[in-house]
Design a protein around this motif. Sequence first.
Motif, PDB file in Angstrom:
ATOM      1  N   UNK A  46      35.618  49.654  25.735  1.00  0.00           N
ATOM      2  CA  UNK A  46      34.610  49.625  26.816  1.00  0.00           C
ATOM      3  C   UNK A  46      35.226  49.305  28.180  1.00  0.00           C
ATOM      4  N   UNK A  47      36.200  48.403  28.206  1.00  0.00           N
ATOM      5  CA  UNK A  47      36.879  48.073  29.471  1.00  0.00           C
ATOM      6  C   UNK A  47      37.615  49.285  30.007  1.00  0.00           C
ATOM      7  N   UNK A  48      38.309  49.992  29.126  1.00  0.00           N
ATOM      8  CA  UNK A  48      39.071  51.174  29.555  1.00  0.00           C
ATOM      9  C   UNK A  48      38.116  52.207  30.156  1.00  0.00           C
ATOM     10  N   UNK A  49      37.028  52.457  29.456  1.00  0.00           N
ATOM     11  CA  UNK A  49      36.098  53.497  29.909  1.00  0.00           C
ATOM     12  C   UNK A  49      35.447  53.120  31.235  1.00  0.00           C
ATOM     13  N   UNK A  50      35.057  51.859  31.374  1.00  0.00           N
ATOM     14  CA  UNK A  50      34.398  51.418  32.604  1.00  0.00           C
ATOM     15  C   UNK A  50      35.378  51.443  33.787  1.00  0.00           C
ATOM     16  N   UNK A  51      36.569  50.900  33.587  1.00  0.00           N
ATOM     17  CA  UNK A  51      37.521  50.793  34.694  1.00  0.00           C
ATOM     18  C   UNK A  51      38.048  52.144  35.142  1.00  0.00           C
ATOM     19  N   UNK A  97      29.105  49.945  40.880  1.00  0.00           N
ATOM     20  CA  UNK A  97      30.474  49.913  41.405  1.00  0.00           C
ATOM     21  C   UNK A  97      30.734  48.660  42.228  1.00  0.00           C
ATOM     22  N   UNK A  98      29.760  48.265  43.002  1.00  0.00           N
ATOM     23  CA  UNK A  98      30.010  47.274  44.055  1.00  0.00           C
ATOM     24  C   UNK A  98      29.983  45.836  43.582  1.00  0.00           C
ATOM     25  N   UNK A  99      29.153  45.557  42.600  1.00  0.00           N
ATOM     26  CA  UNK A  99      28.949  44.147  42.270  1.00  0.00           C
ATOM     27  C   UNK A  99      29.782  43.728  41.060  1.00  0.00           C
ATOM     28  N   UNK A 100      31.077  43.878  41.193  1.00  0.00           N
ATOM     29  CA  UNK A 100      31.971  43.530  40.092  1.00  0.00           C
ATOM     30  C   UNK A 100      32.464  42.090  40.196  1.00  0.00           C
ATOM     31  N   UNK A 124      39.476  46.831  41.970  1.00  0.00           N
ATOM     32  CA  UNK A 124      40.660  47.634  42.315  1.00  0.00           C
ATOM     33  C   UNK A 124      40.782  48.960  41.570  1.00  0.00           C
ATOM     34  N   UNK A 125      40.500  49.026  40.254  1.00  0.00           N
ATOM     35  CA  UNK A 125      40.625  50.340  39.606  1.00  0.00           C
ATOM     36  C   UNK A 125      39.503  51.308  39.995  1.00  0.00           C
ATOM     37  N   UNK A 126      38.450  50.797  40.619  1.00  0.00           N
ATOM     38  CA  UNK A 126      37.281  51.629  40.901  1.00  0.00           C
ATOM     39  C   UNK A 126      37.204  52.141  42.332  1.00  0.00           C
ATOM     40  N   UNK A 127      37.708  51.353  43.272  1.00  0.00           N
ATOM     41  CA  UNK A 127      37.632  51.790  44.666  1.00  0.00           C
ATOM     42  C   UNK A 127      38.659  51.054  45.507  1.00  0.00           C
TER      43      UNK A 127
END
Lengths: 614, 90
Positions: free
Chosen positions: A228-233, B47-50, B57-60
């Motif tokens: 789940x972490x891999x897919x989300x990130x 996306x924003x409220x991590x 960092x891996x998202x934006x």
Amino acid sequence: MAGGYMGKVLRVDLARKKTEEITFSEEMCRKFIGGSGLGAKILYDETKADTDPFSPAAPLIFMAGPTANTLVPTSGRHAVVARSPLTGVFGESDAGGTWGARVKQAGLDGIIITGKAEKPTYLWIQDGKVEFRDASHLWGKDTYEIDPVLKAETHKNATVAAIGPAGEKLALLAGVVHDGKDARIAGRCGLGAVMGSKKLKAIVVQGSNKTPVAHPEDLAASVKELMPTILESSKNFGKLGTSGGVPTHETMGNFPLQNWKLGRWEEGAKKISGAAMAESILVKRYACRQCPIACGREVKVEQGPYAGVDGAGPEYETMGTLGGMCLVDNLEAVAMANELCNRYGLDTISTGATIAFAMECYENGLISKKDTDGIELTWGNHQSLVEMVKKMGKREGIGELLGRGVRKAAQEIGGIAPEFAMHVKGLELPAHDPRAYFGAALAFATSARGACHLSAWTMGFERGLTMPELGADGRITRWEVEGKAKFVADCQFVMGMYDSMKLCKFIAFGGIKISHGLKWFNQVTGWDMDLPEFFKTGERLFNLKRMINVRWGVSRKDDTLPPRSLTHKRVGPGLTETELHLPPLGRLLSDQYEYCGWNELGIPRPEKLKELGL
Amino acid sequence: MSVRVRLAFPYRKLVGKEEVELDLNSPTKVKDILKMVSERYPGFRDYAEKGTDEKIAPLMVILLHDRVLRLDDSVEAGETIQIMPPIAGG
């Protein structure tokens, strides 16, 4: 034998049509791991200072990793290793797809090719049984054409590693293409030309073996927990593919423009971004074996001058080289040029970089229409880009010269042409600017194969990605010099391990840290490797590759960057702070040599080699 | 005065526009800016409220000109930040 290893590497002598199975001790496997590391060890043992890359005796090594064909996410990669005919030094290239897992299914950890076949040949390897087959009917055909033919002649589930016409004709930019039109390429270093010199068209593998795993239940549980972490990130990365980062890199001054001259190109970058591809020619995503991220692209162009494109889409590096470096903002043209590279079996990075070099030579009057058979090699000319790829793939006209890469082409053209030849140790720069990331500057200078963005892979950590085992806390800045050399060297040790275990570095986008990868590796092998041994092994592999290069004359004089990267700032309107930095390479090199235990000429000291068991 | 937030694909799809303008007269932390955007455009919340830089960092990548911003960095009124894909190489 530990888990992860089939216990057999196949040695093939093409001249005598003989094969032999080689076994490596568990101690040897633990010291050199597999993939790039074990490949380097074999290359070191089987070459001399005067081994010509095209001599029949020169080995061409295909090596999977111990995690291949297991549940380990992103483990479907393998390495191709040889002395590079492009650079004259250590050559390695890496590909995803299915071949790495398939060779393990065939019962092998890897294959060492020596000798030169009497006539065009392909190898058919199934469950350890080897056949030398005539490939005369395939010679001259491109990699997309021959894939279904070879499957029909062997097995529908077989995987093909092949060269195209460029490799047959010994173009020094030729790579090895896997998986047909899915086109996963070991592109760098001209290793396709080594295969061509042996008259080996393809290696086709298939089988039903399983990779032994020491602790299968633990591995399955760990992968399940982290998925789940891999897919989300990684969800953005999967959605946009590698070229999703084009606008970001352009904004950060990292994207190559006009053979590394121009500063900004915002609108152009948007047109050839992963977002633009997703909204136009993208058909679906492609996943390499055992990869939950699926960053690969499959594209189709159905109308217009580039109709017919159908297969693997351009990656970030390709957008940077065939696109930005040549100022071509026509996405469909870049997709066509990319497909032609795949079909002919050309490295898109070196091909795009060499065309950009030629465009600058043309701009400066060093070559003219007379040399190009009438092709106008002007910046942004997408028709010329596509035509030049064809010439290079067929080695026709000026394509013969450009197929030797920028260093050799510049020597031949003469005058100030070497000013425009952007390479390190003869390998063309990939699509990352050493002026934008000082980590990349040092890594390009000291990586074994020359200008390489993957052997240290520091950029992500210099703009926010975290990796606690490397001390990457998200606050390492791009132009910091203090401590940078240690960080780069540590990254080179770690990424050398990824290249040997055969984990894809992009797993970091899935939030996976080094400790997770090491845990999976131990669950597969049954070993108890800890982080200090992991780093020490990576350091051993880095030094082994360095010693191979020292044998071939490499020293500090070669650990450099092109003059443009060291002394020219980018030009043009809209420049930001990024375009104004120049890397202090001398200081960085001295720092790294000291940290690595190398002397001032960049040669590993005897006590360091002893410490590493080399 | 305001802070402008420019959004690249795929964030602009979640928000439905390329640019969001926030009325801010004093320096504001990046994490508060993200929160304001996601309150106005709930599609962006995922996306924003991590909560941490490590998860973001891996998202934006959040840029002020060409400088990477962290969640605790401040943005001045009148400045424009960009939210872009973080992808590196390939």
